[in-house]
Motif scaffolding. Structure first.
Motif, short mmCIF file in Angstrom:
data_model
loop_
_atom_site.label_atom_id
_atom_site.label_comp_id
_atom_site.label_asym_id
_atom_site.label_seq_id
_atom_site.Cartn_x
_atom_site.Cartn_y
_atom_site.Cartn_z
N LEU A 70 5.43 4.52 2.01
CA LEU A 70 5.88 5.74 2.69
C LEU A 70 6.62 5.40 3.98
CD1 LEU A 70 5.90 8.81 2.79
CD2 LEU A 70 3.72 8.72 3.97
N GLN A 71 6.11 4.42 4.71
CA GLN A 71 6.76 4.02 5.95
C GLN A 71 8.15 3.46 5.66
OE1 GLN A 71 4.50 1.18 8.19
NE2 GLN A 71 5.85 1.30 9.96
N THR A 116 0.84 -1.19 0.00
CA THR A 116 0.00 0.00 0.00
C THR A 116 0.87 1.25 0.00
OG1 THR A 116 -0.07 0.12 2.40
CG2 THR A 116 -1.77 -1.22 1.33
N GLY A 117 0.26 2.36 -0.30
CA GLY A 117 0.97 3.63 -0.26
C GLY A 117 1.52 3.93 1.12
N LYS A 118 0.73 3.55 2.13
CA LYS A 118 1.15 3.77 3.51
C LYS A 118 2.42 2.97 3.82
CE LYS A 118 -0.40 3.08 8.25
NZ LYS A 118 -1.44 2.51 9.11
N ASP A 119 2.43 1.69 3.37
CA ASP A 119 3.62 0.85 3.60
C ASP A 119 4.84 1.39 2.87
OD1 ASP A 119 2.14 -0.83 5.19
OD2 ASP A 119 1.71 -2.26 3.57
#
Length: 116
Positions: free
Chosen positions: A105-106, A100-103
């Motif tokens: 970015l993290q 995901t985009g969140k992953d």
């Protein structure tokens, strides 16, 4: 005065060259999906025939009533598709390697801070 004008023109020229280069590169590689799997070009698009057929029927028919729309929407994905070809559609379970985009970015933040 002349020297500052020469410097100003040089900076302007370098900026124009940089922007032109950026535009050429961004148009040459618009969707560089580096981490994704490659598709087989001989397969073509997955045909969702049942969805296409139902969509054609709906466009030729009179508008649905609110009750009919709600009833059809509760049967599957939406009021047009229902549950047609639902097994041919991609879902998160079908792509376990996808992030995901969140992953993403993290991961970038962890690399930038040196925690990974």
């Amino acid at each position: 005065m002349n020297f500052s004008r020469i410097i100003s023109n040089a900076i302007r020229a370098v900026l124009v060259v940089f922007i032109c280069t950026l535009l050429v590169v961004s148009n040459a590689f618009p969707a560089a999906a580096i981490g994704s799997s490659q598709s087989n070009p001989t397969e073509g698009d997955t045909r969702l025939d049942e969805i296409f057929r139902k969509s054609e029927e709906v466009t030729k028919a009179d508008p649905l009533s609110m009750e009919e729309t709600q009833r059809r929407a509760n049967e599957g994905l939406n009021e047009v598709q229902g549950a047609a070809d639902v097994n041919q559609m991609y879902r998160p379970e079908d792509a376990p390697q996808a992030t995901t985009g969140k992953d993403q970015l993290q991961n970038v933040l962890e690399r930038a801070t040196g925690k990974k």
